[in-house]
Write an enzyme that holds these catalytic residues in place. Structure first.
Site: not given
Ligand code: FUB
Ligand code: ZN
Length: 669
Positions: A165, A216, A336, A432-433
């Site tokens: 990341h 990625g 996911e 993240c959300c």
């Protein structure tokens, strides 16, 4: 020197519904998120985000002070997510959290920027400036800025593009920095983001001595295109193009990095085929829509027809075979990911909030390529349903997963549904959300409108004012609307005489046959792809539109096994659901009576005026005797008792705001 295709500073939102949401982000979510980033909320999972920047800044200082006598840390892999057993046991100089924890700051500062652009707040700006100082202090002299490697050892940096990341964090950093710069004119963070991007463009590229890889987890692509559009500097466009063009070429980059990788797994990262050859939306849903967003940017900026066709195919693959009625995507928690076409389970679903947000990013970019309401209809659907479901009405808790059917006991006791929560959570270690919701809602104007030289496109109707410069004249468009409760929209256009100004108004697909419009006398207008293009304005024009918000039942294609002989209820763009709270337990025993008889009510139970729907139905129960004599589980059927009942439906996005209970979007017919 910096320009932008769509300037948030020209859009002012003044809308009962959306201003309240933006206020919630400003007053609740942004300060709460700041506390979270600093690990000051004992009952929430710790973040360690600012801890990591401080640790990296301290190390950076040590390196500078000691110069060549400094021995940098050697990389040791400590896991994809490392948390101390107890918060107090965290060491000052260690990295904690997920490898992408830096992105939490970036998303926070992005929301802060959007918020400051409309609501100046000196205290918040001061906090943000101090945070930026810490983040910039962590940046290495060569521009590199990812605390995971700075702290754990730079020798393995960019050695695991598939999982680690670094480019994802860069993408978020760029987006956050641009937002803050545009709001405040302060370029410290923007310069840091540019320096990181410059460093990265020295590492990746077609030259032999560079790495021939790509992210990625996509996002850097769309962020770099934005950086190019804001700064006009070609190298950012070239880097974004390189990442997109390189993806999916053989030999596969991730397999070179990970020789033990099973070759069939490249699809997870959308790296199984060159992007122009891709047709089916596959793999991790958030990554997919982030990539497609970058591809759509490139198709527009580089006028790449082949890429545009690929984007259209991928869009169709999603909306024709992989989209939930709520605008959610990602049917399985395994990876996911997207599942196979028409596999849309309601209770084991993943439907990550970020994935719907990414779908909205993709839709906006497709609209900028070609205004067609097939994109804006889905943008609106995802926004009013699966995205708003992700945040509680008080802004203090969030859903990561947005199911369409919930049996709370199953969420607790069935491992296959462990990811589905019956109530919103305070925060997530993998956070993240919530910040993604914050950045989307605080920039909602950018989704309501896009523009080109002469045309202002209205995709979402909300109370707002937009100023647009057309041939040196400042045209002002004012919209008054009360979506989603009412579909009546009043529009005024001022100062547009003697200009080429065109207003393109979306006719929502759900009102295609019933909408009414007045005020077009003397104007030139034509409808194309679901947009009404109007021009020939005088200096003061008033238009009124009415999009009737009628309620109706919607059925999934019969290939969706899960929804066979079940209906969902929609009113305009809003999907409704049943909750135990209003209708009692065992929601599955209810059946809608056809033809549907629906009436509307209003409630202020949620703190604002909400339209609820009353639908005539029957509650069924089976009576019979035991089939084997020894099991109470099975019976021979004597009769089906059907009791008349009126079911109460509430907007899906409001579910679980009144405590825990069963919920279902689909009901048998
Ligand atoms: O990998 C970063 C983010 O964490 C993804 O976008 C989400 O799906 C979650 O896995
Ligand atoms: Zn997420």
């Amino acid at each position: 020197m910096y320009a932008d295709v769509c300037d948030i500073n020209n859009i002012k939102i003044d809308d009962d519904f959306w201003s309240a949401k933006r206020e919630l982000i400003r007053k609740e979510v942004i300060p709460y998120q700041w506390d979270i980033l600093n690990d000051r909320v004992p009952e929430a999972e710790p973040s360690f985000c600012m801890h990591n920047f401080k640790a990296a800044a301290a190390l950076n200082k040590k390196m500078k002070d000691k110069g060549s006598s400094y021995e940098p840390p050697k990389y040791t892999f400590r896991g994809f997510a490392v948390f101390p057993d107890k918060r107090e046991e965290a060491k000052d100089d260690e990295f904690y959290g997920y490898v992408f924890q830096d992105s939490d700051f970036a998303k926070w500062i992005e929301a802060v920027g959007y918020s400051l652009s409309t609501d100046p707040d000196p205290d918040l700006e001061k906090t943000a400036d101090e945070a930026i100082d810490i983040v910039c202090a962590a940046q290495l002299p060569n521009g590199y800025l990812d605390t995971y490697y700075i702290i754990n050892g730079m020798d393995k940096s960019f050695s695991d593009l598939r999982d680690n990341h670094e480019l994802y964090c860069m993408g978020h950093l760029i987006e956050g920095a641009i937002s803050y710069y545009k709001a405040t004119g302060k370029d410290k963070l923007l310069n840091a983001a540019k320096r990181y991007a410059d460093f990265v463009s020295g590492v990746f590229g077609p030259e032999e001595d560079k790495l021939h890889g790509y992210p990625g987890h996509e996002i850097a692509e769309m962020a770099l295109f934005r950086l190019y559009e804001v700064t006009g500097e070609e190298r950012y466009r070239e880097l974004a193009e390189y990442f997109i063009n390189e993806r999916g070429k053989k030999p596969y980059y991730f397999e070179k990095e990970h020789p033990d990788m099973d070759g069939s797994k490249d699809f997870y990262h959308q790296a199984h085929l060159p992007v122009r050859e891709q047709s089916e939306a596959v793999g991790h849903a958030v990554r997919a829509v982030y990539l497609y967003s970058g591809m759509a940017d490139m198709a527009r900026i580089c006028d790449d027809k082949e890429l545009k066709s690929a984007c259209e195919r991928l869009w169709n693959s999603i909306v024709d075979t992989k989209l939930y009625i709520t605008g959610a995507i990602g049917a399985t928690h395994i990876g996911e990911s997207f599942s196979f076409p028409y596999d849309l389970p309601n209770d084991t679903v993943y439907a990550e909030t970020c994935a719907s947000i990414g779908l909205i990013f993709f839709a906006r970019r497709m609209l900028m390529l070609h205004a067609d309401r097939r994109y804006s209809d889905i943008m609106e659907l995802a926004l009013y349903n699966s995205v708003l479901s992700g945040i509680a009405l008080d802004g203090k808790s969030f859903f990561y997963v947005n199911p369409l059917e919930v049996l709370p006991e199953a969420c607790r006791k069935d491992e296959r549904k462990e990811h589905v929560k019956p109530v919103r959570q305070k925060w997530f270690g993998c956070a993240c959300c919530p910040p993604n919701i914050a950045r989307l809602i605080s920039s909602i104007g950018l989704y309501a409108y896009t523009e080109n030289e002469h045309t202002l496109f209205t995709h979402l109707y909300m109370g707002s004012t937009v100023n647009k410069n057309v041939g040196g004249k400042e045209v002002k468009v004012t919209v008054k609307a009360s979506f989603p409760n009412s579909g009546t929209v009043y529009i005024t256009v001022e100062n547009a005489s003697d200009t080429d100004f065109t207003l393109a108004l979306r006719i929502p697909g759900w009102a295609e046959d019933s909408y009414k419009i007045s005020g077009l006398e003397g104007l030139v207008h034509e409808e194309k792809d679901g947009y009404l293009y109007i021009k020939g304005f005088s200096d003061n024009t008033a238009i009124e539109m009415d999009f009737p918000m009628t309620s109706h039942a919607v059925f999934a294609d019969e290939k969706v096994a899960e929804d066979c002989m079940k209906a969902a209820i929609m009113r305009g763009p809003v999907v409704y659901c049943l909750e135990e709270n209003d209708n009692g337990p065992a929601l599955r025993m209810n059946r809608l009576k056809l033809p549907l008889e629906i009436s509307e009510s209003h409630t202020d139970e949620f703190g604002f005026d909400v339209v609820t729907l009353n639908v005539k139905s029957v509650r069924e129960s089976l009576t019979g005797s035991s089939s084997s004599g020894s099991s109470a589980l099975y019976k021979n059927l004597d009769s089906i008792k059907a009791e008349e009942k009126t079911l109460t439906f509430i907007p899906y996005c409001l579910w679980a705001n009144r405590g825990e209970g069963e919920m279902s979007v689909y009901v048998r017919v």
